[in-house]
Design a protein around this motif. Structure first.
Motif, short mmCIF file in Angstrom:
data_model
loop_
_atom_site.label_atom_id
_atom_site.label_comp_id
_atom_site.label_asym_id
_atom_site.label_seq_id
_atom_site.Cartn_x
_atom_site.Cartn_y
_atom_site.Cartn_z
N VAL A 139 0.85 -1.19 0.00
CA VAL A 139 0.00 0.00 0.00
C VAL A 139 0.88 1.24 0.00
O VAL A 139 1.81 1.35 0.81
CB VAL A 139 -0.90 0.04 1.27
CG1 VAL A 139 -1.81 1.27 1.23
CG2 VAL A 139 -1.71 -1.24 1.42
N ALA A 140 0.59 2.18 -0.88
CA ALA A 140 1.23 3.50 -0.83
C ALA A 140 0.17 4.48 -0.32
O ALA A 140 -0.93 4.55 -0.88
CB ALA A 140 1.72 3.92 -2.21
N VAL A 141 0.49 5.22 0.75
CA VAL A 141 -0.40 6.28 1.24
C VAL A 141 0.23 7.60 0.83
O VAL A 141 1.30 7.96 1.32
CB VAL A 141 -0.55 6.22 2.77
CG1 VAL A 141 -1.50 7.34 3.25
CG2 VAL A 141 -1.07 4.86 3.23
N ILE A 142 -0.44 8.32 -0.06
CA ILE A 142 0.16 9.54 -0.60
C ILE A 142 -0.76 10.73 -0.36
O ILE A 142 -1.97 10.65 -0.59
CB ILE A 142 0.52 9.36 -2.11
CG1 ILE A 142 1.23 10.60 -2.65
CG2 ILE A 142 -0.69 9.01 -2.95
CD1 ILE A 142 1.94 10.36 -3.98
N GLY A 143 -0.19 11.83 0.14
CA GLY A 143 -0.97 13.04 0.39
C GLY A 143 -1.22 13.81 -0.91
O GLY A 143 -0.53 13.60 -1.91
N ASP A 144 -2.20 14.70 -0.87
CA ASP A 144 -2.48 15.49 -2.07
C ASP A 144 -1.31 16.43 -2.38
O ASP A 144 -1.05 16.75 -3.55
CB ASP A 144 -3.79 16.27 -1.95
CG ASP A 144 -3.85 17.10 -0.68
OD1 ASP A 144 -3.66 16.51 0.40
OD2 ASP A 144 -4.08 18.31 -0.76
N GLY A 145 -0.57 16.85 -1.34
CA GLY A 145 0.63 17.66 -1.58
C GLY A 145 1.70 16.83 -2.24
O GLY A 145 2.31 17.24 -3.25
N ALA A 146 1.92 15.62 -1.76
CA ALA A 146 2.94 14.74 -2.33
C ALA A 146 2.57 14.33 -3.75
O ALA A 146 3.43 14.09 -4.60
CB ALA A 146 3.13 13.51 -1.45
N LEU A 147 1.27 14.26 -4.02
CA LEU A 147 0.84 13.86 -5.36
C LEU A 147 1.16 14.91 -6.42
O LEU A 147 1.11 14.64 -7.61
CB LEU A 147 -0.67 13.56 -5.36
CG LEU A 147 -1.25 12.94 -6.63
CD1 LEU A 147 -0.67 11.55 -6.89
CD2 LEU A 147 -2.77 12.85 -6.55
#
Ligand SMILES: Cc1ncc(C[n+]2csc(CCOP(=O)(O)OP(=O)(O)O)c2C)c(N)n1
Length: 187
Positions: A139-147
């Motif tokens: 699983v990758a948990v990615i923030g909208d900033g990191a995206l």
């Protein structure tokens, strides 16, 4: 205190719904108390308490791998994987890192400090898993900033081609370090 009974990934799985709600509250109070002494990332960690708990309920850690992007959101993950006592030395010399570190714990699947790497890293793990004939969840948990980092888009492009069994969770809270700039992700 329920948090004091959490010493490893299996401990959360025995709790009922009411106890889980209490635990989420205790985790927030714990983080505010510790971070107010040591410094560290507060808001981004308060925002992923339930998300992290859900991952620990659904997955089998550390067999299953979660990559935190950006890694500053990993404090609840560190708590649930048995590192409660290390919070007194969070981000101190010789103490616990404020980011996931493979050398710190087998629960830390990838070292993330710079953002936008999680989808590439997760794809690599999933590819390696399949080549070795292994069977675990990535699983990758990615923030909208990191995206908003270009590497995330390269990885999404590659993921669409490789079609691996691989989960990406977008933690879209409309905030980066400060308010998002630009039009992506669209609101
Ligand atoms: C490549 C890179 N650029 C900039 C930063 C600085 N940085 C740290 S956290 C962050 C924003 C994170 O926002 P988001 O991914 O939405 O997570 P949130 O804190 O909102 O949960 C940035 C830009 C970084 N860590 N890596």
């Amino acid at each position: 205190m329920i948090l004091e009974t959490i010493n490893g990934p299996e401990d959360i799985k025995h709790l009922d719904r009411q106890e889980l709600e209490t635990l989420a509250q205790e985790i927030r109070e714990f983080l505010i108390d510790k971070i107010s002494r040591t410094g560290g990332h507060l808001a981004s960690n308060l925002g992923v308490v339930e998300l992290t708990m859900a991952l620990y309920l659904a997955l089998d850690m550390p067999r299953d791998k979660v990559i935190w992007d950006v890694g500053h959101q990993s404090y609840t993950h560190k708590l649930l994987s048995g590192r409660r006592d290390s919070f007194d030395c969070l981000r101190q010399h010789g103490g616990m890192s404020g980011f996931p570190k493979r050398k710190e714990s087998p629960f830390d699947a990838f070292d993330t400090g710079h953002s936008s790497t999680s989808i590439s890293a997760g794809l690599g793990l999933a590819q390696g898993r399949d080549l070795l004939g292994e069977d675990y969840t990535v699983v990758a948990v990615i923030g909208d900033g990191a995206l908003t980092g270009g590497m995330a888009y390269e990885a999404l492009n590659n993921a669409a081609r490789l079609k691996k069994n691989f989960i990406i969770i977008l933690n879209d809270n409309d905030m980066s370090i400060s308010e998002n700039v630009g039009e992506f992700p669209p609101t």
